[in-house]
Design a protein around this motif. Sequence first.
Motif, PDB file in Angstrom:
ATOM      1  N   LYS A 218      -0.015   0.440  -6.200  1.00 60.08           N
ATOM      2  CA  LYS A 218       1.101  -0.391  -5.732  1.00 60.08           C
ATOM      3  C   LYS A 218       1.195  -0.392  -4.209  1.00 60.08           C
ATOM      4  O   LYS A 218       1.327  -1.458  -3.584  1.00 60.08           O
ATOM      5  CB  LYS A 218       2.416   0.095  -6.332  1.00 60.08           C
ATOM      6  N   GLU A 219       1.131   0.783  -3.603  1.00 54.08           N
ATOM      7  CA  GLU A 219       1.257   0.862  -2.150  1.00 54.08           C
ATOM      8  C   GLU A 219       0.156   0.067  -1.468  1.00 54.08           C
ATOM      9  O   GLU A 219       0.404  -0.685  -0.507  1.00 54.08           O
ATOM     10  CB  GLU A 219       1.219   2.318  -1.693  1.00 54.08           C
ATOM     11  N   ASP A 220      -1.076   0.196  -1.956  1.00 53.68           N
ATOM     12  CA  ASP A 220      -2.190  -0.560  -1.382  1.00 53.68           C
ATOM     13  C   ASP A 220      -1.970  -2.060  -1.535  1.00 53.68           C
ATOM     14  O   ASP A 220      -2.184  -2.834  -0.595  1.00 53.68           O
ATOM     15  CB  ASP A 220      -3.505  -0.176  -2.063  1.00 53.68           C
ATOM     16  N   ALA A 221      -1.559  -2.480  -2.721  1.00 55.18           N
ATOM     17  CA  ALA A 221      -1.377  -3.904  -2.989  1.00 55.18           C
ATOM     18  C   ALA A 221      -0.334  -4.519  -2.052  1.00 55.18           C
ATOM     19  O   ALA A 221      -0.519  -5.628  -1.531  1.00 55.18           O
ATOM     20  CB  ALA A 221      -0.983  -4.122  -4.446  1.00 55.18           C
ATOM     21  N   LEU A 222       0.755  -3.800  -1.833  1.00 53.89           N
ATOM     22  CA  LEU A 222       1.795  -4.321  -0.944  1.00 53.89           C
ATOM     23  C   LEU A 222       1.314  -4.360   0.502  1.00 53.89           C
ATOM     24  O   LEU A 222       1.633  -5.292   1.251  1.00 53.89           O
ATOM     25  CB  LEU A 222       3.062  -3.470  -1.080  1.00 53.89           C
ATOM     26  N   LYS A 223       0.526  -3.379   0.915  1.00 51.15           N
ATOM     27  CA  LYS A 223      -0.047  -3.395   2.262  1.00 51.15           C
ATOM     28  C   LYS A 223      -0.997  -4.573   2.436  1.00 51.15           C
ATOM     29  O   LYS A 223      -1.113  -5.132   3.528  1.00 51.15           O
ATOM     30  CB  LYS A 223      -0.797  -2.088   2.532  1.00 51.15           C
ATOM     31  N   LEU A 224      -1.689  -4.949   1.369  1.00 48.33           N
ATOM     32  CA  LEU A 224      -2.629  -6.073   1.412  1.00 48.33           C
ATOM     33  C   LEU A 224      -1.916  -7.417   1.474  1.00 48.33           C
ATOM     34  O   LEU A 224      -2.552  -8.432   1.748  1.00 48.33           O
ATOM     35  CB  LEU A 224      -3.543  -6.031   0.188  1.00 48.33           C
ATOM     36  N   GLY A 225      -0.623  -7.422   1.186  1.00 51.47           N
ATOM     37  CA  GLY A 225       0.141  -8.648   1.270  1.00 51.47           C
ATOM     38  C   GLY A 225       0.757  -9.121  -0.031  1.00 51.47           C
ATOM     39  O   GLY A 225       1.430 -10.161  -0.052  1.00 51.47           O
ATOM     40  N   ALA A 226       0.540  -8.404  -1.135  1.00 53.10           N
ATOM     41  CA  ALA A 226       1.153  -8.809  -2.393  1.00 53.10           C
ATOM     42  C   ALA A 226       2.674  -8.765  -2.277  1.00 53.10           C
ATOM     43  O   ALA A 226       3.237  -7.858  -1.657  1.00 53.10           O
ATOM     44  CB  ALA A 226       0.687  -7.901  -3.524  1.00 53.10           C
ATOM     45  N   ASP A 227       3.319  -9.754  -2.880  1.00 59.74           N
ATOM     46  CA  ASP A 227       4.783  -9.804  -2.878  1.00 59.74           C
ATOM     47  C   ASP A 227       5.380  -8.997  -4.024  1.00 59.74           C
ATOM     48  O   ASP A 227       6.518  -8.534  -3.928  1.00 59.74           O
ATOM     49  CB  ASP A 227       5.243 -11.265  -2.992  1.00 59.74           C
ATOM     50  N   HIS A 228       4.602  -8.822  -5.087  1.00 62.29           N
ATOM     51  CA  HIS A 228       5.078  -8.118  -6.281  1.00 62.29           C
ATOM     52  C   HIS A 228       3.916  -7.332  -6.883  1.00 62.29           C
ATOM     53  O   HIS A 228       2.754  -7.662  -6.668  1.00 62.29           O
ATOM     54  CB  HIS A 228       5.629  -9.098  -7.326  1.00 62.29           C
ATOM     55  N   TYR A 229       4.257  -6.342  -7.675  1.00 64.67           N
ATOM     56  CA  TYR A 229       3.243  -5.503  -8.317  1.00 64.67           C
ATOM     57  C   TYR A 229       3.658  -5.239  -9.757  1.00 64.67           C
ATOM     58  O   TYR A 229       4.827  -4.938 -10.037  1.00 64.67           O
ATOM     59  CB  TYR A 229       3.105  -4.176  -7.565  1.00 64.67           C
ATOM     60  N   VAL A 230       2.684  -5.341 -10.668  1.00 61.18           N
ATOM     61  CA  VAL A 230       2.945  -5.100 -12.090  1.00 61.18           C
ATOM     62  C   VAL A 230       1.922  -4.098 -12.610  1.00 61.18           C
ATOM     63  O   VAL A 230       0.709  -4.316 -12.481  1.00 61.18           O
ATOM     64  CB  VAL A 230       2.853  -6.398 -12.913  1.00 61.18           C
ATOM     65  N   ALA A 231       2.410  -2.998 -13.177  1.00 59.53           N
ATOM     66  CA  ALA A 231       1.546  -2.013 -13.848  1.00 59.53           C
ATOM     67  C   ALA A 231       1.590  -2.314 -15.337  1.00 59.53           C
ATOM     68  O   ALA A 231       2.570  -1.998 -16.020  1.00 59.53           O
ATOM     69  CB  ALA A 231       2.030  -0.600 -13.558  1.00 59.53           C
ATOM     70  N   THR A 232       0.536  -2.940 -15.859  1.00 57.97           N
ATOM     71  CA  THR A 232       0.599  -3.508 -17.196  1.00 57.97           C
ATOM     72  C   THR A 232       0.673  -2.470 -18.312  1.00 57.97           C
ATOM     73  O   THR A 232       1.198  -2.772 -19.394  1.00 57.97           O
ATOM     74  CB  THR A 232      -0.619  -4.424 -17.437  1.00 57.97           C
ATOM     75  N   LEU A 233       0.159  -1.276 -18.094  1.00 60.41           N
ATOM     76  CA  LEU A 233       0.242  -0.243 -19.129  1.00 60.41           C
ATOM     77  C   LEU A 233       1.545   0.529 -19.081  1.00 60.41           C
ATOM     78  O   LEU A 233       1.920   1.190 -20.057  1.00 60.41           O
ATOM     79  CB  LEU A 233      -0.930   0.736 -19.006  1.00 60.41           C
ATOM     80  N   GLU A 234       2.259   0.426 -17.976  1.00 60.00           N
ATOM     81  CA  GLU A 234       3.495   1.187 -17.809  1.00 60.00           C
ATOM     82  C   GLU A 234       4.732   0.340 -18.090  1.00 60.00           C
ATOM     83  O   GLU A 234       5.758   0.869 -18.529  1.00 60.00           O
ATOM     84  CB  GLU A 234       3.546   1.780 -16.397  1.00 60.00           C
ATOM     85  N   ASP A 235       4.635  -0.954 -17.819  1.00 62.28           N
ATOM     86  CA  ASP A 235       5.741  -1.869 -18.129  1.00 62.28           C
ATOM     87  C   ASP A 235       5.346  -2.668 -19.374  1.00 62.28           C
ATOM     88  O   ASP A 235       4.651  -3.676 -19.291  1.00 62.28           O
ATOM     89  CB  ASP A 235       6.004  -2.801 -16.955  1.00 62.28           C
TER      90      ASP A 235
END
Length: 361
Positions: A218-235
């Motif tokens: 998640k932290e990497d994805a947001l640093k890359l510019g993602a506006d949202h993050y979804v963990a498909t096995l956890e949610d």
Amino acid sequence: MSSKYPEEFQGIGIVDKEDWLHPKRVSFKPKEFTPNSVDIKIECCGCCGSDIHCAKSDWFELPHGQVVGHEIIGHVVKLGPNCSSGLKVGDRVGVGAQVFACLECGRCKEDNEPYCPKFVTTYCQPYEDGYVSQGGYADYIRVHEHFAIPIPEEIPSELAAPLMCGGITAFSPLIRNGAGPNKRVGVVGIGGIGHMCTLFAKALGAEVWAFSRRGNKKEDALKLGADHYVATLEDKDWDTKLFNNFDLVVVCASSLSDIQIDKFVKVMKIGSSIISISAPSFDEKLVLSPMGLMGVKIGNSAIGSVKEIKTMLDLAAEKNIKPWVETIPISEKGVNEAFERMENGDVRYRFTFVDYDKEFK
């Protein structure tokens, strides 16, 4: 016009398919020089997941002594007499995953060279004359001039390298499927290609959602510019929460076995597309419910065209897009290190081999 260099090229090749993790120094004859050939002295080369698949013979039996690598940056050292692309000796150019096409068929004339029936990959594939292409873990490469692409001066070579395959493989489905302002784009798999897909989707102006199985990226994805993050096995209810949400989803995961395609179909808008760039082992199967595809398109995308690569490079230069790259000196030891670490998932998020002048003196 040319500079002096060996008649045989040197590389780091796979000499034992049972011990592919330990490539060795090899020499090989280049393809016959033609009027439209360009010889390039290689400065650096990215390490792509395709290199691992080929080295392991996941897709086909690898030829003995095969040199892989198709994210090449180097300088022109020789041009054939019929070259008309404007290249000059000394120009810095890149070569991606394609080195030849007929350039005459309807697909080529429509800037779809990767889909030409005479497509030749940068390594492992025979030309019509029987010569098997050799890749970029080598001191030089010889290609048709059309596939030697100028690199904007703003992009450092070690960052330009992974754009030549991984970057364009992400960029092509984005621009062919309308990623841009007021569009919601999902990127599935935040790895070597997925992290570049995130960078480019954001640079194009889309609202970007990063999907990964767990929350550790998640932290990497947001640093890359993602506006949202979804963990498909956890949610567990993410597909219900995001129903009818996306204009485009690009599947960048290295394996399709773990992708819950039926759930992704639910989150798509009617008329939207799910595009996979994944190229897993041939024994993998994509499993989905056919009734769930009503109103949604699903497809695969290959690498991009030369025109698309040039557009991508211009955007990367303009927006200062920087893939996350770790450099490793090219050598038997260096390639072994990269292969082992990629097998173990120990890379954030691409390797580029450098120091070619030291290895290939």
